[in-house]
Design an enzyme around this catalytic site. Structure first.
Site, PDB file in Angstrom:
ATOM      1  N   ALA A  61       0.855  -1.188   0.000  1.00 45.51           N
ATOM      2  CA  ALA A  61       0.000   0.000   0.000  1.00 45.51           C
ATOM      3  C   ALA A  61       0.892   1.238   0.000  1.00 45.51           C
ATOM      4  O   ALA A  61       1.998   1.203   0.540  1.00 45.51           O
ATOM      5  CB  ALA A  61      -0.890  -0.012   1.237  1.00 45.51           C
ATOM      6  N   GLY A 102       0.766  -5.042   0.826  1.00 42.44           N
ATOM      7  CA  GLY A 102      -0.307  -5.107  -0.160  1.00 42.44           C
ATOM      8  C   GLY A 102       0.149  -5.689  -1.491  1.00 42.44           C
ATOM      9  O   GLY A 102      -0.653  -6.270  -2.228  1.00 42.44           O
ATOM     10  N   GLU A 105      -0.115  -9.264  -1.034  1.00 39.29           N
ATOM     11  CA  GLU A 105      -1.554  -9.584  -0.924  1.00 39.29           C
ATOM     12  C   GLU A 105      -2.211  -9.605  -2.305  1.00 39.29           C
ATOM     13  O   GLU A 105      -3.056 -10.455  -2.584  1.00 39.29           O
ATOM     14  CB  GLU A 105      -2.232  -8.569  -0.003  1.00 39.29           C
ATOM     15  CG  GLU A 105      -1.779  -8.745   1.448  1.00 39.29           C
ATOM     16  CD  GLU A 105      -2.321  -7.667   2.378  1.00 39.29           C
ATOM     17  OE1 GLU A 105      -2.018  -6.486   2.139  1.00 39.29           O
ATOM     18  OE2 GLU A 105      -3.052  -8.014   3.318  1.00 39.29           O
ATOM     19  N   GLU A 125       3.749  -5.175   7.551  1.00 40.36           N
ATOM     20  CA  GLU A 125       2.865  -4.163   8.132  1.00 40.36           C
ATOM     21  C   GLU A 125       3.079  -3.970   9.626  1.00 40.36           C
ATOM     22  O   GLU A 125       2.959  -2.856  10.145  1.00 40.36           O
ATOM     23  CB  GLU A 125       1.394  -4.534   7.872  1.00 40.36           C
ATOM     24  CG  GLU A 125       0.943  -4.356   6.435  1.00 40.36           C
ATOM     25  CD  GLU A 125       1.243  -5.540   5.526  1.00 40.36           C
ATOM     26  OE1 GLU A 125       2.052  -6.419   5.923  1.00 40.36           O
ATOM     27  OE2 GLU A 125       0.695  -5.593   4.419  1.00 40.36           O
TER      28      GLU A 125
HETATM   29  N1  3HC Z   1       4.649   3.319  -0.053  1.00 39.08           N
HETATM   30  C1  3HC Z   1       5.166   4.480  -0.463  1.00 39.08           C
HETATM   31  N2  3HC Z   1       6.486   4.747  -0.538  1.00 39.08           N
HETATM   32  C2  3HC Z   1       7.307   3.750  -0.179  1.00 39.08           C
HETATM   33  C3  3HC Z   1       6.838   2.496   0.248  1.00 39.08           C
HETATM   34  C4  3HC Z   1       5.437   2.289   0.295  1.00 39.08           C
HETATM   35  N3  3HC Z   1       4.904   1.117   0.674  1.00 39.08           N
HETATM   36  N4  3HC Z   1       7.906   1.724   0.546  1.00 39.08           N
HETATM   37  C5  3HC Z   1       8.994   2.467   0.295  1.00 39.08           C
HETATM   38  N5  3HC Z   1       8.637   3.688  -0.140  1.00 39.08           N
HETATM   39  C6  3HC Z   1       9.531   4.776  -0.565  1.00 39.08           C
HETATM   40  C7  3HC Z   1      10.424   5.293   0.547  1.00 39.08           C
HETATM   41  O1  3HC Z   1       9.761   6.261   1.320  1.00 39.08           O
HETATM   42  C8  3HC Z   1      11.583   5.867  -0.240  1.00 39.08           C
HETATM   43  O2  3HC Z   1      11.154   7.109  -0.754  1.00 39.08           O
HETATM   44  P1  3HC Z   1      12.217   8.269  -1.035  1.00 39.08           P
HETATM   45  O3  3HC Z   1      13.169   7.745  -2.054  1.00 39.08           O
HETATM   46  O4  3HC Z   1      11.360   9.387  -1.509  1.00 39.08           O
HETATM   47  O5  3HC Z   1      12.871   8.536   0.284  1.00 39.08           O
HETATM   48  C9  3HC Z   1      11.703   4.913  -1.431  1.00 39.08           C
HETATM   49  O6  3HC Z   1      10.440   4.224  -1.490  1.00 39.08           O
HETATM   50  C10 3HC Z   1      12.801   3.905  -1.313  1.00 39.08           C
HETATM   51  O7  3HC Z   1      12.693   3.282  -0.050  1.00 39.08           O
HETATM   52  P2  3HC Z   1      13.982   2.722   0.710  1.00 39.08           P
HETATM   53  O8  3HC Z   1      14.962   3.825   0.888  1.00 39.08           O
HETATM   54  O9  3HC Z   1      13.492   2.006   1.914  1.00 39.08           O
HETATM   55  O10 3HC Z   1      14.543   1.733  -0.408  1.00 39.08           O
HETATM   56  P3  3HC Z   1      15.059   0.253  -0.297  1.00 39.08           P
HETATM   57  O11 3HC Z   1      15.350  -0.164  -1.684  1.00 39.08           O
HETATM   58  O12 3HC Z   1      16.133   0.167   0.746  1.00 39.08           O
HETATM   59  O13 3HC Z   1      13.841  -0.623   0.257  1.00 39.08           O
HETATM   60  C11 3HC Z   1      11.591  -1.486   0.433  1.00 39.08           C
HETATM   61  C12 3HC Z   1      12.653  -0.807  -0.473  1.00 39.08           C
HETATM   62  C13 3HC Z   1      12.072  -2.887   0.806  1.00 39.08           C
HETATM   63  C14 3HC Z   1      10.290  -1.562  -0.335  1.00 39.08           C
HETATM   64  C15 3HC Z   1      11.457  -0.654   1.731  1.00 39.08           C
HETATM   65  O14 3HC Z   1      11.241   0.696   1.372  1.00 39.08           O
HETATM   66  C16 3HC Z   1      10.321  -1.067   2.618  1.00 39.08           C
HETATM   67  O15 3HC Z   1      10.478  -1.946   3.440  1.00 39.08           O
HETATM   68  N6  3HC Z   1       9.179  -0.404   2.475  1.00 39.08           N
HETATM   69  C17 3HC Z   1       8.047  -0.606   3.341  1.00 39.08           C
HETATM   70  C18 3HC Z   1       7.203  -1.710   2.817  1.00 39.08           C
HETATM   71  C19 3HC Z   1       5.965  -1.835   3.653  1.00 39.08           C
HETATM   72  O16 3HC Z   1       5.953  -1.613   4.850  1.00 39.08           O
HETATM   73  N7  3HC Z   1       4.888  -2.223   3.001  1.00 39.08           N
HETATM   74  C20 3HC Z   1       3.628  -2.404   3.673  1.00 39.08           C
HETATM   75  C21 3HC Z   1       2.826  -1.195   3.477  1.00 39.08           C
HETATM   76  S1  3HC Z   1       1.353  -1.251   4.405  1.00 39.08           S
HETATM   77  C22 3HC Z   1       0.328  -2.209   3.477  1.00 39.08           C
HETATM   78  O17 3HC Z   1       0.697  -2.737   2.469  1.00 39.08           O
HETATM   79  C23 3HC Z   1      -1.055  -2.288   4.006  1.00 39.08           C
HETATM   80  C24 3HC Z   1      -1.825  -3.387   3.348  1.00 39.08           C
HETATM   81  O18 3HC Z   1      -1.681  -4.568   4.069  1.00 39.08           O
HETATM   82  C25 3HC Z   1      -3.270  -3.037   3.283  1.00 39.08           C
END
Ligand code: 3HC
Ligand code: NAI
Length: 695
Positions: A61, A102, A105, A125
């Protein structure tokens, strides 16, 4: 476009395209639904492939949307997944690099999943204080089994795709040399006519005696999750995959997900996630600012900090030479480093090979000529301007052109230090925190003349050293120590007015701090603050302090290193035992001042200490010493043990509401030492505008 649509022969390909990680924001979801509709309506299309452009299949997400109505707007992620799952034509998820949250998912809603090796698969998450809210808790157990799925959901940890080959999660994991799109198209053509379409929702989760396992999981997770509600909620929702029908499980998951989204704990973790990534963004430092190569480092001084700093370079694979004045000091410093690595080796946290590599990367020297060709030199000698002057003049003389000259000073003026050299553009502050090989925070102090490339190099280096590099302007104490001084002053006043150290520490630890101010003082050494106060008594006599800490030092009680400080300590035991004599000194001091000691509530203790941080933080922000409020929060989360679930002092103030913070400060201004509570103009302004520090 946030998702592209193309037809290859009889297969439609929907490519999620929302950089940087194909977060499933509203536009992307809408474009993907649109792509599904086009493919279903086109008689020439027999199968559909969903994949991701660039660096990810999907990172989940779009977290950037979470505080806006877009997050739950239609088509929601659940609707997109339902559209995919209800498709009358087979849908294949073609996964590479990252399929998280997501994103995973969505893949679980597809009929088939194929992947490249090395892809990170996760439901992370929980790390944002949430649980998977688009079917992950119901579908993952149906392909991996209850136990493996529960582990992934509760830990949020990524698993490599090849480790999951052979499970029902993947229908194929290709070779590293394969072309994902070609392979996925071939796979889609092969399964185009297979009916019925396999659906994860139709699978059962079999786990004999699941109740016993679930109860065990609840107990374990509860004991480990501290103030965070999400991990236990993860267990409960995964449990629903066994105990409830699929649709009921989905509805339950949705309800718990929405409830968690509103919690302060989740908001704080989301704030920390973005804040961490913001720290490296400096407005006048474009992304293409050149950086200098750091292939060789040097450290001046093999004391407490120098040794830890050198270990950071070695841990990152950068050879480093430590320079000392005397052979004994050098020997002692190198022996401490070796002992540190040996302890890590003994604990099994380092392999013998890595131990050998790291130890070999650290050398010692007594001769400046031997460090002259280093790309960066970090000075960590005594905190004395005269000593720093001598060192920097020497560095200016010997270091190769283009070398970065960094100082680890914790209080001194980096501009003055830069002025000792003929190359102030190469001088910068790199303020590590003790123990430097452990603490994540690195304050990067930008002098008035520091070159942009030098700043960019320091920021890049902080990532290489696995630190959170936060940029600070030049001022006494920079961001972190300047704020902690106000916090410590309040802690001292509380002792005068009626508290004992234990009460203050307990209140702050209950609030969530790793350690209260007095246990912290005993660990860091009370003599450091004493030294600084003595300087202040001369330089800034208008600043008032409680004398209790001076009296403690006069008793020779500097802290753990002298066997006792505010508390007593026993050998081999870090526990703090209240000391009668110290407590009597505190009570007597109140009497000497004519103060009638009063009962002080835990709430007052927390407000006084935390709002002291907030008010000074507001000044720091206003003066431009910190670039943004979230940088101050990162300093406190990574360097001072501020509770993560409260998001840092500035974020916490926002959650309390700035008018409420201001109200409390006005109340405190009517008490003893009320002059300390003059609110920062920025705080007053934002409160009046109904805004927060973080917007
Ligand atoms: N949404 C929006 N932006 C995101 C994002 C996301 N899910 N995940 C990462 N980004 C952005 C970061 O903010 C960063 O932005 P910036 O360049 O402007 O600073 C950019 O992507 C790169 O992120 P990283 O510096 O962390 O890059 P890496 O390559 O080291 O890692 C990653 C990439 C493994 C995807 C890591 O960013 C990460 O772990 N992200 C979080 C993933 C996450 O928590 N997903 C779950 C979201 S909640 C969800 O899905 C709810 C659902 O269940 C309904
Ligand atoms: P320390 O006293 O443990 O070590 C200083 C070392 O520098 C000694 O080994 C000494 O022999 C050596 N030294 C002194 N003058 C020298 C010179 N001219 N050439 C070469 N070596 C010389 O001090 P510590 O605690 O490591 O502090 C070093 C610097 O780091 C100070 O500026 C301090 O303010 C800063 N700092 C200290 C922190 C701490 O918690 N100790 C935290 C963050 C910064």
């Amino acid at each position: 476009m946030s998702a592209d649509y193309q037809v290859h022969g009889t297969v439609a390909v929907i490519t999620l395209n929302n950089p940087p990680v194909n977060g499933l924001g509203l536009e992307t979801r809408a474009a993907a639904v649109q792509g599904m509709r086009r493919a279903l309506a086109d008689d020439a299309v027999n199968a559909i492939v969903i994949t991701g452009a660039g660096k990810a299949f999907s990172g989940g997400a779009d977290i950037r949307e979470f505080n806006s109505p877009k997050a739950l707007a239609e088509p929601s992620l659940a609707s997109l997944i339902r559209t995919v799952e209800d498709s009358t034509k087979p849908v294949v998820a073609a996964i590479h690099t990252v399929a998280m949250g997501g994103g995973l998912e969505l893949a679980l809603g597809c009929n088939y999943r194929v992947a490249m090796p090395g892809a990170q698969i996760a439901l992370p998450e929980v790390k944002l204080g949430l649980l998977p809210g688009a079917g992950g808790t119901q579908r993952l157990p149906r392909v991996l089994g209850l136990e493996a799925a529960l582990n992934m959901v509760v830990s949020g940890a990524p698993v490599l795709s090849e480790k999951l080959a052979g499970t029902a999660l993947f229908d194929a994991v290709f070779g590293a040399e394969d072309n994902l799109l070609e392979q996925a198209l071939a796979f889609a053509e092969k399964v185009a006519d297979v009916r019925p379409l396999p659906k994860v929702r139709d699978r059962k989760v079999d786990y004999p005696n699941h109740e016993a396992f679930l109860q065990f999981s609840r107990n374990t997770v509860k004991a480990m999750s501290g103030p965070f509600p999400a991990p236990l909620e993860c267990v409960e929702t995964v449990a629903a995959s066994v105990t409830k029908k699929f649709d009921d499980g989905l509805a339950f998951e949705r309800e718990r997900f929405i409830a968690l989204m509103q919690t302060n704990e989740s908001k704080a973790l989301r704030h920390a996630f973005f804040s961490e990534r913001m720290t490296s963004k400096v407005p006048d430092l474009p992304a293409d600012t050149p950086v200098r190569t750091i292939a060789k480092a040097a450290v001046i001084g093999a004391g407490t900090m120098g040794g830890g700093i050198a270990m950071n370079f070695a841990n990152a694979g950068i050879p480093v030479t430590i320079l000392e004045m005397k052979p004994e000091a050098l020997e002692k410093g190198l022996a401490t480093i070796r002992k540190n690595y040996e302890n890590t080796l003994k604990k099994g946290k380092l392999t013998q090979q890595k131990f050998d590599q790291r130890v070999a990367l650290i050398t010692g020297s007594l001769d400046y000529a031997e460090i002259a060709d280093a790309d960066i030199v970090v000075e960590a000698v005594f905190e004395d301007m005269g000593v720093k002057e001598a060192v920097f003049k020497k560095l200016d003389e010997v270091m190769k052109p283009g070398a970065i000259l960094a100082s680890n000073t914790s209080t001194l003026d980096v501009d003055k230090i830069a002025a000792f050299t003929s190359r102030p553009q190469d001088v910068i502050g790199t303020h590590f925190f003790s123990p430097a090989n452990v603490m994540k925070l690195l304050e990067i102090v930008r002098g008035a003349k520091t070159g942009k490339d030098v700043l960019a190099t320091a920021l890049a280096l902080s990532k290489k050293l696995k630190k959170t590099g936060v940029v600070s302007g030049v001022c006494d104490g920079f961001i972190g120590n300047r704020m902690i001084e106000q916090y410590s002053r309040q802690a001292g006043f509380l002792l005068e007015e009626g508290c004992l150290p234990e009460q203050v520490d307990k209140a702050m630890e209950k609030f969530g701090f790793a350690m209260g101010p007095f246990r912290m003082g005993d660990l860091a050494g009370n003599d450091i603050g004493w030294y600084i106060r003595k300087r202040r008594y001369v330089e800034s006599p208008e600043i008032t302090y409680s004398k209790t800490a001076d009296l403690l030092c006069e008793m020779g009680r500097f802290g753990q290193k002298t066997g006792g400080g505010w508390y007593d300590y026993k050998a081999g035991d870090r526990k703090a035992y209240p000391n009668e004599e110290v407590n009597a000194m505190i009570v007597k001091h109140s009497a000497d001042l004519g103060i009638e000691r009063r009962k002080i509530s835990d709430q007052e203790i927390v407000e006084r200490l935390v709002y002291a941080l907030v008010n000074e933080g507001a000044h720091i922000l206003e003066e431009g010493i910190a670039l943004r409020a979230s940088d101050i929060d990162m300093v406190y989360l990574t360097g001072y043990g501020f509770p993560l679930h409260r998001g840092g002092p500035m974020f916490y103030a926002d959650t309390v509401g700035l008018p409420n913070v201001l109200g409390a400060m006005e109340r405190m201004a009517r008490g003893r030492h009320g002059d300390a509570w003059k609110p920062a103009p920025l705080l007053v302004k934002l409160a009046a505008e109904g805004k927060g520090f973080n917007g």
